[in-house]
Scaffold this motif. Structure first.
Motif, PDB file in Angstrom:
ATOM      1  N   ASP A   1     -41.316   7.278  21.865  1.00  0.00           N
ATOM      2  CA  ASP A   1     -40.585   6.936  22.295  1.00  0.00           C
ATOM      3  C   ASP A   1     -38.963   5.881  21.350  1.00  0.00           C
ATOM      4  OD1 ASP A   1     -41.042   7.974  24.908  1.00  0.00           O
ATOM      5  OD2 ASP A   1     -42.482   5.638  25.260  1.00  0.00           O
ATOM      6  N   ARG A   2     -39.426   5.376  20.126  1.00  0.00           N
ATOM      7  CA  ARG A   2     -38.829   5.078  19.648  1.00  0.00           C
ATOM      8  C   ARG A   2     -38.179   5.357  18.602  1.00  0.00           C
ATOM      9  NH1 ARG A   2     -37.588   0.130  21.416  1.00  0.00           N
ATOM     10  NH2 ARG A   2     -39.426  -0.988  22.401  1.00  0.00           N
ATOM     11  N   VAL A   3     -39.294   6.929  18.053  1.00  0.00           N
ATOM     12  CA  VAL A   3     -37.920   7.450  18.041  1.00  0.00           C
ATOM     13  C   VAL A   3     -36.308   8.997  18.403  1.00  0.00           C
ATOM     14  CG1 VAL A   3     -38.190  10.548  15.928  1.00  0.00           C
ATOM     15  CG2 VAL A   3     -39.720   8.461  16.070  1.00  0.00           C
ATOM     16  N   ARG A   4     -37.207   8.927  19.527  1.00  0.00           N
ATOM     17  CA  ARG A   4     -35.707   9.366  19.978  1.00  0.00           C
ATOM     18  C   ARG A   4     -34.960   8.282  20.287  1.00  0.00           C
ATOM     19  NH1 ARG A   4     -40.232  10.187  23.743  1.00  0.00           N
ATOM     20  NH2 ARG A   4     -41.656  12.523  23.592  1.00  0.00           N
ATOM     21  N   LEU A   5     -35.088   7.067  20.942  1.00  0.00           N
ATOM     22  CA  LEU A   5     -34.082   5.703  21.068  1.00  0.00           C
ATOM     23  C   LEU A   5     -33.218   5.777  19.143  1.00  0.00           C
ATOM     24  CD1 LEU A   5     -35.710   3.020  22.656  1.00  0.00           C
ATOM     25  CD2 LEU A   5     -33.765   4.956  22.880  1.00  0.00           C
ATOM     26  N   MET A   6     -33.975   6.553  18.683  1.00  0.00           N
ATOM     27  CA  MET A   6     -33.483   6.108  17.130  1.00  0.00           C
ATOM     28  C   MET A   6     -32.068   6.842  17.035  1.00  0.00           C
ATOM     29  SD  MET A   6     -36.685   5.219  14.394  1.00  0.00           S
ATOM     30  CE  MET A   6     -35.506   5.360  13.160  1.00  0.00           C
ATOM     31  N   ALA A   7     -32.616   8.226  17.906  1.00  0.00           N
ATOM     32  CA  ALA A   7     -32.371   9.852  17.061  1.00  0.00           C
ATOM     33  C   ALA A   7     -30.960   9.458  18.158  1.00  0.00           C
ATOM     34  CB  ALA A   7     -33.346  10.981  17.393  1.00  0.00           C
ATOM     35  N   SER A   8     -31.165   9.214  19.619  1.00  0.00           N
ATOM     36  CA  SER A   8     -30.204   8.969  20.889  1.00  0.00           C
ATOM     37  C   SER A   8     -28.313   7.685  19.956  1.00  0.00           C
ATOM     38  CB  SER A   8     -30.690   8.593  21.812  1.00  0.00           C
ATOM     39  OG  SER A   8     -31.156   7.322  21.441  1.00  0.00           O
ATOM     40  N   ALA A   9     -29.328   6.802  18.966  1.00  0.00           N
ATOM     41  CA  ALA A   9     -28.319   5.781  18.695  1.00  0.00           C
ATOM     42  C   ALA A   9     -27.199   6.113  17.098  1.00  0.00           C
ATOM     43  CB  ALA A   9     -29.170   4.307  18.377  1.00  0.00           C
ATOM     44  N   ALA A  10     -28.221   7.228  16.720  1.00  0.00           N
ATOM     45  CA  ALA A  10     -27.577   7.727  14.638  1.00  0.00           C
ATOM     46  C   ALA A  10     -26.329   8.071  15.680  1.00  0.00           C
ATOM     47  CB  ALA A  10     -28.707   8.525  14.666  1.00  0.00           C
ATOM     48  N   PRO A  11     -24.885   8.174  15.209  1.00  0.00           N
ATOM     49  CA  PRO A  11     -24.273   9.098  15.141  1.00  0.00           C
ATOM     50  C   PRO A  11     -24.212  10.620  14.033  1.00  0.00           C
ATOM     51  CG  PRO A  11     -23.978   7.265  12.794  1.00  0.00           C
ATOM     52  CD  PRO A  11     -25.090   6.973  13.916  1.00  0.00           C
ATOM     53  N   PRO A  12     -23.465  11.550  15.368  1.00  0.00           N
ATOM     54  CA  PRO A  12     -23.775  12.669  14.706  1.00  0.00           C
ATOM     55  C   PRO A  12     -23.294  13.071  13.687  1.00  0.00           C
ATOM     56  CG  PRO A  12     -21.732  12.358  16.399  1.00  0.00           C
ATOM     57  CD  PRO A  12     -22.844  11.817  16.269  1.00  0.00           C
ATOM     58  N   ALA A  13     -24.210  13.778  13.093  1.00  0.00           N
ATOM     59  CA  ALA A  13     -23.734  14.045  11.349  1.00  0.00           C
ATOM     60  C   ALA A  13     -23.406  15.177  11.155  1.00  0.00           C
ATOM     61  CB  ALA A  13     -24.876  13.984  10.171  1.00  0.00           C
TER      62      ALA A  13
END
Length: 293
Positions: free
Chosen positions: A273-285
């Motif tokens: 769940d934390r990893v998903r939150l990190m992914a959703s918060a990260a700006p797209p590269a």
């Protein structure tokens, strides 16, 4: 610690208090308290990604600033056993004694340099003054095991305080002694106890795989050996980073898979769940977002 625990008695959901306690136990090398506090932090929902690094590495993680922080606290609390021993252990670890990790034994091989020997001599002197200190005791137990000195490992285990019964490392040393005597059932039981206390003990998995192979359990031996290799690989990756906060999302995914395969599926799912939150918060590269399971 006392005011932080008072805060948590009033407000169990104080994330800042949980995170400060986790750091304090980790930096002072109170390893089983680190594991317990990370579990409490995760259960209450106050976890950060690095919380899982603290948990998975509770029995081996030595932070880069362990020496400096404990020396500062020692200056404010002269004579503190806790800070003095943690500072020397941090000094030993940060001088390269635990950087080329093939397994737990590398932590005790040390260096033949005069400077490295002087550091170990300081730890030995502190251990003589505080023979019940678990961190110093574990260090010298590992040295004796690495040297194959069954008599010394047995002697040190006999001197262990009652608190060692709740520390996976000491059950692991006990198992090793049984293994050297071909007491395979006793060794296997002790390794199981070590992993019950700390399910992420890759060293216990590695050594127990040998015992399982001798017992004729090839499938279980292969499973444990594979799990141990993954745990040791993650350890190597984490120790090469500048801080626990620098752990990448990809490594976090590997940690979650390792935790799940160690039987802690609930904790693994919280990390996912934390990893998903990190992914959703990260700006797209490059116009596309990272993809995580």
């Amino acid at each position: 610690v006392q005011p932080l625990e008072r805060i948590l008695a009033i407000n169990p959901g104080s994330c800042d208090a949980h995170q400060r306690l986790t750091f304090y136990y980790a930096i002072t090398l109170q390893r089983m308290k680190t594991a317990a506090e990370t579990r409490r932090t995760i259960e209450i929902g106050c976890d950060l990604p690095e919380t899982y690094v603290y948990l998975m590495g509770a029995d081996w993680l030595t932070l880069a600033n362990t020496e400096s922080v404990n020396l500062r606290w020692l200056g404010e609390n002269p004579g503190s056993e806790l800070f003095a021993i943690a500072a020397v252990r941090g000094e030993l670890a940060n001088r390269g004694l635990e950087d080329s990790i093939e397994d737990e034994e590398a932590a005790a091989k040390g260096s033949t340099s005069e400077l490295a020997q002087s550091r170990e001599d300081r730890l030995r002197a502190l251990f003589a003054e505080h023979p019940g200190n678990l961190e110093a005791l574990a260090y010298f137990l590992q040295k004796a095991q690495t040297a194959g000195d069954v008599e010394e490992v047995t002697r040190l285990l006999a001197s262990a305080p009652p608190a060692a019964l709740d520390d996976n490392r000491f059950w692991r040393f006990k198992a090793w002694v049984h293994g050297t005597r071909d007491e395979l059932a006793e060794a296997d039981a002790a390794y199981l106890k070590a992993r019950e206390l700390f399910p992420f003990d890759a060293v216990a998995m590695h050594e127990q795989a040998v015992i399982q192979r001798k017992l004729g359990n090839e499938a279980e031996a292969a499973r444990l050996a594979d799990l141990a290799d993954r745990g040791r690989g993650l350890r190597r990756t984490i120790l090469q980073q500048p801080s626990v906060q620098a752990t990448s999302p990809a490594t976090m995914v590997e940690i979650s898979e390792f935790i799940a395969d160690c039987g802690e599926t609930g904790i693994a799912e919280k990390l996912r769940d934390r990893v998903r939150l990190m992914a959703s918060a990260a700006p797209p590269a490059g116009g596309e977002g990272a993809v995580f399971p």
